[in-house]
Design a protein around this motif. Sequence first.
Motif, PDB file in Angstrom:
ATOM      1  N   VAL A  81      -5.839  11.944  -0.507  1.00 41.18           N
ATOM      2  CA  VAL A  81      -7.027  12.310  -1.270  1.00 41.18           C
ATOM      3  C   VAL A  81      -6.898  13.800  -1.592  1.00 41.18           C
ATOM      4  N   GLN A  82      -7.075  14.151  -2.871  1.00 39.80           N
ATOM      5  CA  GLN A  82      -7.028  15.550  -3.280  1.00 39.80           C
ATOM      6  C   GLN A  82      -8.371  15.935  -3.882  1.00 39.80           C
ATOM      7  N   ASN A  83      -8.880  17.101  -3.448  1.00 40.43           N
ATOM      8  CA  ASN A  83     -10.174  17.562  -3.931  1.00 40.43           C
ATOM      9  C   ASN A  83     -10.219  19.087  -3.849  1.00 40.43           C
ATOM     10  N   ASP A  84     -10.594  19.728  -4.950  1.00 39.74           N
ATOM     11  CA  ASP A  84     -10.724  21.189  -5.001  1.00 39.74           C
ATOM     12  C   ASP A  84      -9.469  21.909  -4.506  1.00 39.74           C
ATOM     13  N   GLY A  85      -8.298  21.391  -4.879  1.00 40.86           N
ATOM     14  CA  GLY A  85      -7.037  22.036  -4.504  1.00 40.86           C
ATOM     15  C   GLY A  85      -6.612  21.811  -3.066  1.00 40.86           C
ATOM     16  N   LYS A  86      -7.322  20.992  -2.339  1.00 44.26           N
ATOM     17  CA  LYS A  86      -6.970  20.690  -0.954  1.00 44.26           C
ATOM     18  C   LYS A  86      -6.513  19.243  -0.852  1.00 44.26           C
ATOM     19  N   CYS A  87      -5.691  18.965   0.159  1.00 51.10           N
ATOM     20  CA  CYS A  87      -5.177  17.609   0.379  1.00 51.10           C
ATOM     21  C   CYS A  87      -5.705  17.063   1.697  1.00 51.10           C
ATOM     22  N   TYR A  88      -6.024  15.800   1.668  1.00 54.18           N
ATOM     23  CA  TYR A  88      -6.537  15.106   2.849  1.00 54.18           C
ATOM     24  C   TYR A  88      -5.801  13.782   2.990  1.00 54.18           C
ATOM     25  N   ILE A  89      -5.631  13.353   4.237  1.00 48.52           N
ATOM     26  CA  ILE A  89      -5.106  12.020   4.519  1.00 48.52           C
ATOM     27  C   ILE A  89      -6.265  11.216   5.094  1.00 48.52           C
ATOM     28  N   TRP A  90      -6.472  10.044   4.491  1.00 46.68           N
ATOM     29  CA  TRP A  90      -7.577   9.168   4.902  1.00 46.68           C
ATOM     30  C   TRP A  90      -6.995   7.894   5.475  1.00 46.68           C
ATOM     31  N   THR A  96       0.830  -1.178   0.000  1.00 50.98           N
ATOM     32  CA  THR A  96       0.000   0.000   0.000  1.00 50.98           C
ATOM     33  C   THR A  96       0.880   1.249   0.000  1.00 50.98           C
ATOM     34  N   VAL A  97       0.516   2.225  -0.788  1.00 51.57           N
ATOM     35  CA  VAL A  97       1.234   3.491  -0.816  1.00 51.57           C
ATOM     36  C   VAL A  97       0.747   4.335   0.350  1.00 51.57           C
ATOM     37  N   THR A  98       1.670   4.803   1.168  1.00 51.73           N
ATOM     38  CA  THR A  98       1.333   5.596   2.338  1.00 51.73           C
ATOM     39  C   THR A  98       1.889   7.005   2.176  1.00 51.73           C
ATOM     40  N   PHE A  99       1.070   7.970   2.553  1.00 50.04           N
ATOM     41  CA  PHE A  99       1.474   9.367   2.519  1.00 50.04           C
ATOM     42  C   PHE A  99       1.402   9.936   3.926  1.00 50.04           C
ATOM     43  N   ARG A 100       2.087  11.061   4.118  1.00 52.02           N
ATOM     44  CA  ARG A 100       2.045  11.754   5.398  1.00 52.02           C
ATOM     45  C   ARG A 100       1.870  13.237   5.107  1.00 52.02           C
ATOM     46  N   GLY A 101       1.118  13.919   5.976  1.00 55.81           N
ATOM     47  CA  GLY A 101       0.922  15.353   5.839  1.00 55.81           C
ATOM     48  C   GLY A 101       0.724  16.002   7.193  1.00 55.81           C
ATOM     49  N   TRP A 102       1.066  17.292   7.285  1.00 57.04           N
ATOM     50  CA  TRP A 102       0.971  18.070   8.520  1.00 57.04           C
ATOM     51  C   TRP A 102      -0.364  18.806   8.547  1.00 57.04           C
ATOM     52  N   ASP A 105      -8.495   4.534   8.035  1.00 56.76           N
ATOM     53  CA  ASP A 105      -9.478   3.875   8.898  1.00 56.76           C
ATOM     54  C   ASP A 105     -10.764   4.681   9.057  1.00 56.76           C
ATOM     55  N   GLY A 106     -11.228   5.284   7.979  1.00 50.89           N
ATOM     56  CA  GLY A 106     -12.475   6.031   8.011  1.00 50.89           C
ATOM     57  C   GLY A 106     -12.353   7.472   8.450  1.00 50.89           C
ATOM     58  N   ASP A 107     -11.203   7.865   8.964  1.00 49.93           N
ATOM     59  CA  ASP A 107     -10.985   9.251   9.369  1.00 49.93           C
ATOM     60  C   ASP A 107     -10.331  10.015   8.227  1.00 49.93           C
ATOM     61  N   VAL A 108     -10.771  11.249   8.017  1.00 51.34           N
ATOM     62  CA  VAL A 108     -10.203  12.113   6.987  1.00 51.34           C
ATOM     63  C   VAL A 108      -9.713  13.383   7.669  1.00 51.34           C
ATOM     64  N   VAL A 109      -8.429  13.725   7.397  1.00 46.19           N
ATOM     65  CA  VAL A 109      -7.807  14.896   8.011  1.00 46.19           C
ATOM     66  C   VAL A 109      -7.282  15.791   6.903  1.00 46.19           C
ATOM     67  N   GLU A 110      -7.665  17.074   6.897  1.00 38.31           N
ATOM     68  CA  GLU A 110      -7.103  18.008   5.923  1.00 38.31           C
ATOM     69  C   GLU A 110      -5.676  18.343   6.345  1.00 38.31           C
ATOM     70  N   VAL A 111      -4.750  18.323   5.380  1.00 43.38           N
ATOM     71  CA  VAL A 111      -3.347  18.623   5.644  1.00 43.38           C
ATOM     72  C   VAL A 111      -2.861  19.706   4.691  1.00 43.38           C
ATOM     73  N   LYS A 112      -1.788  20.349   5.052  1.00 46.16           N
ATOM     74  CA  LYS A 112      -1.183  21.373   4.199  1.00 46.16           C
ATOM     75  C   LYS A 112      -0.553  20.683   2.987  1.00 46.16           C
ATOM     76  N   SER A 113      -0.966  21.077   1.793  1.00 49.28           N
ATOM     77  CA  SER A 113      -0.526  20.388   0.575  1.00 49.28           C
ATOM     78  C   SER A 113       0.982  20.372   0.421  1.00 49.28           C
ATOM     79  N   GLU A 114       1.663  21.448   0.832  1.00 46.40           N
ATOM     80  CA  GLU A 114       3.115  21.501   0.684  1.00 46.40           C
ATOM     81  C   GLU A 114       3.855  20.580   1.650  1.00 46.40           C
ATOM     82  N   SER A 115       3.147  20.029   2.631  1.00 42.38           N
ATOM     83  CA  SER A 115       3.775  19.131   3.605  1.00 42.38           C
ATOM     84  C   SER A 115       3.669  17.661   3.205  1.00 42.38           C
ATOM     85  N   VAL A 116       2.871  17.353   2.206  1.00 47.34           N
ATOM     86  CA  VAL A 116       2.595  15.954   1.852  1.00 47.34           C
ATOM     87  C   VAL A 116       3.833  15.282   1.249  1.00 47.34           C
TER      88      VAL A 116
END
Length: 121
Positions: free
Chosen positions: A18-27, A1-7, A29-40
């Motif tokens: 997950v990217q949507n409307d110019g924003k980045c999210y880390i998903w 599995t490809v894993t990403f990390r974001g602040w 186990d069912g939780d979604v957290v918005e992260v700063k795109s430049e930190s991913v």
Amino acid sequence: TVTFRGWNGESWAEGSLVQNDGKCYIWKDGDVVEVKSESVGQWTGLADTNGTRIFEGDMVKISFPWTAVSLPFELGVHKVEFVAGAFCMVMGKSITPVSGYAPRVVFEVVGNAFRTEGQHE
């Protein structure tokens, strides 16, 4: 599995990107957290000598555990980046694929370029 990390402004989140409307999210186990795109950053598939997973954007100290005189030899701190299809250690104009280092080289994560450069404020 490809894993990403974001602040997210307070802590690191790891999981699927997950990217949507110019924003980045880390998903995860069912939780979604918005992260700063430049930190991913993507996980390289490697861990350092302490078992810490190495991600794009991490600052990694590279050293040999011994030299001809039995003293540790440091090769400096390098930023991990994805360059020309490979995860590389980058320092200035020097770029070396992680797979290009000798087996006895020791990697240790000492920070993250995103956090070090103060971009998390």
